[in-house]
Write a protein that holds these residues in place. Structure first.
Motif: not given
Length: 302
Positions: A76-77, A79-80, A83, A94, A109, A112, A115
């Motif tokens: 997720l990092h 995507l972050i 952003r 996800v 996971h 979250i 995110l």
């Protein structure tokens, strides 16, 4: 039940697998790499997606395999970090994998909440898998739908959600699963959800795939949140006559539009009573199961 096929729509848009050379389109882009790839490979594909399609055009994103999801948490990092290049992202899935790609209870996971903090405009978040899944207390003003598909949902995640604030949340779907696969959440952990005080907009509640379905039914029989629901879903679980009776003897359910109890262990007598006592409600009591030497089971575990 095993998840054997990929979704074809998400966030109201058709899903399209991203391939190099794609052009912008009104679709939910699915991004996935081979099972033996690594995070760097996924990062490369994400960069290509943003460059060729244009991050500013993307409204919905579906994350499939990211490289050894059975041991590496969702990146997720990445995507972050991107952003600012995804200003219109409103729907995110996800872990959209079949059992052949990774068993649901093996998908890793982490927390979250970062995110959610990074994407304040996110309206739909769906997660498949729950190994290591958790949520630090967070407030998100625009999320309307949250779903977590799991063979066993950790109590730590449920408690983190209960300590968070989602004033716009209309639909909540939690697959609680079984204790063998980490599903150790209890009715007490779910009490803030059943009270509903911090979920003023909630209209659709699904507590699915639950080993503790009878306990849930007993709690829902008097739960304050039920009075303002339009849809209640206890499907895929181990609901028996005890839980069915608790629902029928509890608070009125005639205001519901839909009551989903499919995949159950309810006798024909009690199944018929739901139709008789809730004539204006769309009741689903399909997929009756038989016990396995007296044991009841949920639909999705490993």
């Amino acid at each position: 039940m095993a998840i054997g096929s990929h979704i074809t729509t998400f966030g109201g848009l058709p899903v399209r697998n991203f391939r190099r050379g794609e052009r912008p389109g009104e679709v939910a882009w699915r991004l996935s790499v081979d099972y033996d790839a690594d995070e760097d490979r996924f990062a490369e594909e994400l960069g290509l997606l943003l460059d060729t399609v244009g991050g500013g055009t993307i409204e919905a994103l579906v994350m499939g395999e990211w490289g050894s999801p059975y041991e590496n948490p969702a990146p997720l990092h990445l995507l972050i970090a991107a952003r600012d290049r995804l200003p219109r992202l409103r729907a995110l899935f996800v872990g959209e994998m079949t059992y052949e790609e990774c068993e649901i209870s093996w998908i890793h996971h982490g927390d979250i909440s970062p995110l959610l903090a990074a994407f304040p405009r996110l309206e739909i978040l769906r997660i498949r898998g729950s190994e290591g899944l958790r949520m630090s207390p967070v407030r998100h003003r625009r999320l309307r739908e949250l779903a977590v598909e799991a063979g066993g949902l950790p109590a730590e995640f449920v408690r983190g959600f209960a300590d968070s604030s989602f004033p716009a949340l209309e639909a909540l779907e939690l697959w609680l699963g079984v204790q063998m696969y980490g599903g150790d959440a209890t009715v007490a952990d779910l009490a803030p959800i059943l009270n509903g005080t911090e979920l003023p907009a909630l209209r659709r509640l699904a507590l699915r795939n639950a080993e503790i379905a009878d306990d849930l039914a007993g709690a829902l029989a008097g739960a304050p949140v039920v009075a303002r629901l339009e849809e209640l879903d206890l499907s895929l679980g181990a609901l028996s006559d005890a839980g069915a009776e608790a629902l029928l003897l509890g608070q009125p359910l005639t205001h519901l539009r839909a009551l989903n109890l499919s995949h159950h262990f309810i006798s024909g007598e009690f199944a018929s009573r739901f139709g008789e006592e809730l004539p204006g409600v769309r009741v689903d009591v399909s997929d009756e199961q038989e016990t396995d030497d007296g044991d009841r089971y949920v639909s999705v575990t490993e």
